[in-house]
Design a protein around this motif. Sequence first.
Motif, PDB file in Angstrom:
ATOM      1  N   ARG A 218       0.812  -1.210   0.000  1.00  0.00           N
ATOM      2  CA  ARG A 218       0.000   0.000   0.000  1.00  0.00           C
ATOM      3  C   ARG A 218       0.852   1.270   0.000  1.00  0.00           C
ATOM      4  N   GLY A 219       2.045   1.189   0.504  1.00  0.00           N
ATOM      5  CA  GLY A 219       2.921   2.354   0.471  1.00  0.00           C
ATOM      6  C   GLY A 219       3.264   2.769  -0.947  1.00  0.00           C
ATOM      7  N   GLU A 222       0.317   4.893  -2.454  1.00  0.00           N
ATOM      8  CA  GLU A 222      -0.208   5.971  -1.622  1.00  0.00           C
ATOM      9  C   GLU A 222      -0.385   7.251  -2.424  1.00  0.00           C
ATOM     10  N   ARG A 224      -0.138  11.013  -2.951  1.00  0.00           N
ATOM     11  CA  ARG A 224       0.721  12.054  -2.372  1.00  0.00           C
ATOM     12  C   ARG A 224       0.299  13.459  -2.792  1.00  0.00           C
ATOM     13  N   SER A 238      -6.185   5.916  -3.048  1.00  0.00           N
ATOM     14  CA  SER A 238      -4.819   5.704  -3.527  1.00  0.00           C
ATOM     15  C   SER A 238      -4.534   6.675  -4.665  1.00  0.00           C
TER      16      SER A 238
END
Length: 309
Positions: A218-219, A222, A224, A238
């Motif tokens: 999931r990182g 992500e 941003r 996401s």
Amino acid sequence: MQELRAQAIAEGVRPETLDRIIPTLSYNPRVIRLDRNQPGGSFDSPIPPFAPYQARHVNPTRINGGVATYRRVIGQLRDIEERTGVPGKIAIAIYGHETGYGRITGDFDLPRSLATLAYDGRRRELFAGEFIAAMKMIDRGVPRDRLVGSWAGAFGYPQFLPSVYLRLAIDGDGDGRAEIWRSEADALASIGNYLVNAGWRRGEPWGIAVNVPSSLNRGAIENRTNATRCPRVMERHSRWLSMAEWRELGIRPQRGIWPDDTVMATLLEPDGPGNTAYLLTNNYRVILDYNCSNFYALSVGLLADEIVR
């Protein structure tokens, strides 16, 4: 009220309209209590699970009502879809969420409520603008007794604010009027017009329910970016990836349906890892424009799918 009257006249409202309406208005303390007691926590309060909300809003009563309404107005819905690209099931689902298919539209006098909220001052700019929009409606021939709705100024079958009515309400039954308070054809056509104006893409689904593999990083997906509108809603999504890219990450549709590989979508896991997740397209963001709540938009999409299943 003198300042509000002057502002309305500056925006083109006839003085005689204001002189007829303003003396009938009085402060409504119930509206202020409702405004102060709106649900919702602080910015950092925990987000509740989606499942209980879904059970209340996508239930047999609402599904059955949607099916019956859809069948009754199918000809109008085909017309709307042909002109706008907005599926009839989406228009019906919004109609169901907003007013229970026309059963619950509110009983507050809109000019009184909007004047009260503008006078209170907490959100004066918003409600002063809506009061003036309501005066413009009366100026253009909408009877005062039709301006009845929610305490916050939304009215009619689609629960439009007066400014939205002026901008986007349209005639759906060919009689030359946009009577969203008594004509389902006008209301549904206006919902379609609202959504296409907000950017609805013809032929694209709102989203799909998916299963997410436990191995998903999931990182790496992500989001941003910082949304300028409804940031708390958008921050749960996401980043955008194509359907082909989501498939490569092991995401699988729950019902075996997969949109075109080039369709872009974000991932939302409303109840956290291990539960049903959703890939959501641009058209989901359009539903959010109607009501900026993930739970609202998800339940509209899910109800729409159930109506035509």
